[in-house]
Design a protein around this motif. Structure first.
Motif, PDB file in Angstrom:
ATOM      1  N   ASN A 202       8.850  30.779  27.809  1.00 23.94           N
ATOM      2  CA  ASN A 202       7.370  30.967  27.450  1.00 23.94           C
ATOM      3  C   ASN A 202       6.786  32.294  28.096  1.00 23.94           C
TER       4      ASN A 202
ATOM      5  N   ALA B 294       7.553  27.403  32.364  1.00 24.26           N
ATOM      6  CA  ALA B 294       8.756  27.604  31.433  1.00 24.26           C
ATOM      7  C   ALA B 294       8.993  26.012  31.005  1.00 24.26           C
TER       8      ALA B 294
ATOM      9  N   CYS C 235       6.658  23.629  30.522  1.00 18.49           N
ATOM     10  CA  CYS C 235       5.359  22.892  29.912  1.00 18.49           C
ATOM     11  C   CYS C 235       5.132  23.236  28.336  1.00 18.49           C
ATOM     12  N   PRO C 236       5.263  22.382  27.681  1.00 11.96           N
ATOM     13  CA  PRO C 236       5.207  22.589  26.084  1.00 11.96           C
ATOM     14  C   PRO C 236       3.766  23.056  25.918  1.00 11.96           C
ATOM     15  N   GLN C 237       2.781  22.248  26.645  1.00 11.38           N
ATOM     16  CA  GLN C 237       1.360  22.857  26.367  1.00 11.38           C
ATOM     17  C   GLN C 237       0.922  24.374  26.484  1.00 11.38           C
TER      18      GLN C 237
ATOM     19  N   ALA D 213       3.333  26.383  26.204  1.00 15.13           N
ATOM     20  CA  ALA D 213       4.194  27.013  25.216  1.00 15.13           C
ATOM     21  C   ALA D 213       3.176  27.218  23.833  1.00 15.13           C
ATOM     22  N   LEU D 214       2.434  26.295  23.515  1.00  9.54           N
ATOM     23  CA  LEU D 214       1.701  26.234  22.280  1.00  9.54           C
ATOM     24  C   LEU D 214       0.271  26.856  22.626  1.00  9.54           C
ATOM     25  N   GLN D 215      -0.266  26.724  23.941  1.00 10.76           N
ATOM     26  CA  GLN D 215      -1.441  27.426  24.048  1.00 10.76           C
ATOM     27  C   GLN D 215      -1.404  28.229  25.313  1.00 10.76           C
TER      28      GLN D 215
END
Ligand code: SF4
Ligand code: FES
Lengths: 130, 247
Positions: free
Chosen positions: B95, B157, B159-161, B163-165
Motif C-alpha cells: 500500500n 499495509a 488495511c484494505p480500506q 489500499a482501495l481509498q
C-alpha cells in the motif's frame, strides 16, 4: 538522481482473497444481504397484515413449506454469524475502565449475549410461544 | 552456534533500470537466533551491497524496518528466522509506493500524521509559575496503550480500506488523534474532529480489524477507530437532538 516510485496495482474486485482475515471480514459483511432480505420479508408481512386476516394468512401459507424453511434457516445462520462476529468485537468499541484497569473484554461480550437471550425470551413470551 | 542456509526471495526495484519490480533469490548462512533483518544485513555485507532497505534500532522501537514477510506486514527486526520454513519472501510494505528495493515512500503517512495534530494542545494556557499539568495514573491508563505507537505503518499495509481509498487517513493517524483526545491535559479535540470525524477520516473505516492484528505494539488501532466513531456519533446526537447542549 531521478525518482520514479513504483505503485503496485491493487485489485478492486479480488482483494479479499489475498488473506484469510479479509475473507473472514467479508463473511461478516455478506450477512447484511441475508438480513436485508429478511427485513424486506418482514415488511411484506406487515403490509399483508394491514390488509386483513385473510391476506395475512395467505401470506403465511405462501412462506410455509420445505423451501421456505430451508431459506429461513440460511438467513438464520447468517444472522447468528453476524451477531456473534459483532458481539465478539464490542469490547474494542466500548471499553469499560475501572480505576487504573479495564474490565476484561469477555464480560462485555457476555453482557451482549445475556441481553440477546433475555430479549429473545421476551419476544417469545409476547408472541405467546412461552 | 547453529547455522543454517536460509533462502530469501527479495523484491528488487531500481527506478533507473527496472520497468517494474522483480524477485531476486539469495542464499545466506544464518544463525539460529537471527531475525529477517539480520539475514538482509548479511546479504548486504557479503553478497549484494546494492540491496536497499530501512532500519535503525534492531529492537522494535524505531518503526523503520517494516516489510511484507511472506505476505504479512512485519517488523523485520522482530521476525525470527526460526519461525519460518522454506523460502522467505520479502517485499516492501504493501500500500505504499516503492522508492527502491524494500524502501517505500512514506510521505503520505507523514502528511496524514501532521494533519491530526499529534501533540498536546492545552485547553487552558496556564502560566509556567502555576506548575505542571498533573495527571493521575487512571487518567494515564485511559490512553496509554494508544501512545505506544512507533509509526511503523504496518497497520496501513494491512488495511484494505487504505489500499482501495488512499485518501483514508488510516489507522495510526486516527489512533494518535484519539490518544491526544483522551489525554486529560489536552484541549484540542475539536480541532482534531474537523480532520478525523469525516468521510476520509474515521468513516472510511469498516472495521476489518486487520490493523490491530498486525500491530507489533498492541496499540489496537481498530479499537481506537471504533471509539472515535462512537464519540463522533454522540457528538452528532448532542448537536442535533439537544440544541444548546454543551459539547
Ligand atoms: S498503530 Fe501499531 S501498526 Fe500502526 S503504526 Fe502504530 S505501532 Fe505500527
Ligand atoms: S529496526 Fe527499529 S523497529 Fe525494526
Amino acid at each position: 538522481m531521478s525518482r520514479r516510485p513504483f505503485v503496485r496495482p491493487v485489485s478492486r474486485t479480488h482483494w479479499y482473497f489475498k488473506h484469510p482475515r479479509y475473507l473472514r471480514y467479508m463473511s461478516r459483511e455478506v450477512t447484511c444481504v441475508f438480513i436485508g432480505a429478511f427485513a424486506l420479508l418482514l415488511l411484506c408481512a406487515v403490509e399483508r397484515l394491514s390488509e386483513g386476516q385473510a391476506a395475512y394468512e395467505s401470506f403465511l401459507a405462501a412462506i410455509t413449506g420445505p423451501w421456505s424453511t430451508l431459506g429461513l434457516s440460511v438467513v438464520w445462520i447468517f444472522a447468528v454469524h453476524n451477531a456473534i462476529s459483532w458481539f465478539n468485537v464490542t469490547p474494542k468499541a466500548l471499553p469499560v475502565q475501572i480505576g487504573e484497569g479495564f474490565l476484561p473484554g469477555r464480560f462485555i461480550v457476555a453482557a451482549h449475549y445475556a441481553a440477546w437471550i433475555l430479549i429473545s425470551l421476551a419476544v417469545l413470551f409476547f408472541a405467546g410461544v412461552l | 552456534m547453529n547455522e543454517r542456509m536460509i533462502h530469501l526471495e527479495v523484491l528488487r526495484y531500481d527506478p533507473q533500470v527496472d520497468g517494474e519490480p522483480h524477485f531476486q533469490r539469495y542464499e545466506v548462512p544464518c544463525k539460529e537466533e537471527w531475525v529477517v533483518l539480520d539475514a538482509l544485513n548479511a546479504i548486504k555485507e557479503s553478497i549484494d551491497p546494492t540491496l536497499n532497505y530501512r532500519w535503525s534500532c534492531h529492537m522494535a522501537v524505531c518503526g523503520s524496518c517494516g516489510m511484507m514477510i511472506n505476505g504479512e506486514p512485519r517488523l523485520s527486526c522482530h521476525a525470527f528466522l526460526r519461525d519460518f520454513e522454506g523460502v522467505i519472501r520479502v517485499e516492501p510494505l504493501a500500500n505504499f509506493p516503492i522508492e527502491r528495493d524494500l524502501v517505500t515512500v512514506a510521505d503520505d503517512f507523514i502528511d496524514k500524521l501532521k494533519r491530526v495534530k499529534p501533540y498536546l494542545i492545552p485547553g487552558e494556557n496556564k502560566p509556567i509559575a502555576d506548575g505542571e499539568y498533573r495527571q493521575t495514573p487512571a487518567q494515564l491508563m485511559k490512553y496509554r496503550h494508544f501512545s505506544m505507537c512507533i509509526n511503523c505503518m504496518l497497520c496501513y499495509a494491512a488495511c484494505p480500506q487504505y489500499a482501495l481509498q488512499p485518501l483514508f487517513l488510516g489507522p495510526a493517524a486516527i489512533t494518535l488523534a484519539h490518544r491526544y483526545n483522551l489525554d486529560s491535559r489536552d484541549g484540542g479535540r475539536e480541532e482534531r474532529q474537523q480532520v478525523i470525524a469525516t468521510n476520509e477520516g474515521v468513516w472510511e473505516c469498516s472495521f476489518v480489524g486487520a490493523c490491530s492484528e498486525v500491530c507489533p505494539k498492541a496499540v489496537d488501532p481498530a479499537g481506537a477507530l471504533q471509539q472515535v466513531k462512537v464519540a463522533s456519533t454522540l457528538d452528532w446526537f448532542r448537536e442535533h437532538l439537544l440544541p444548546g447542549a454543551a459539547k
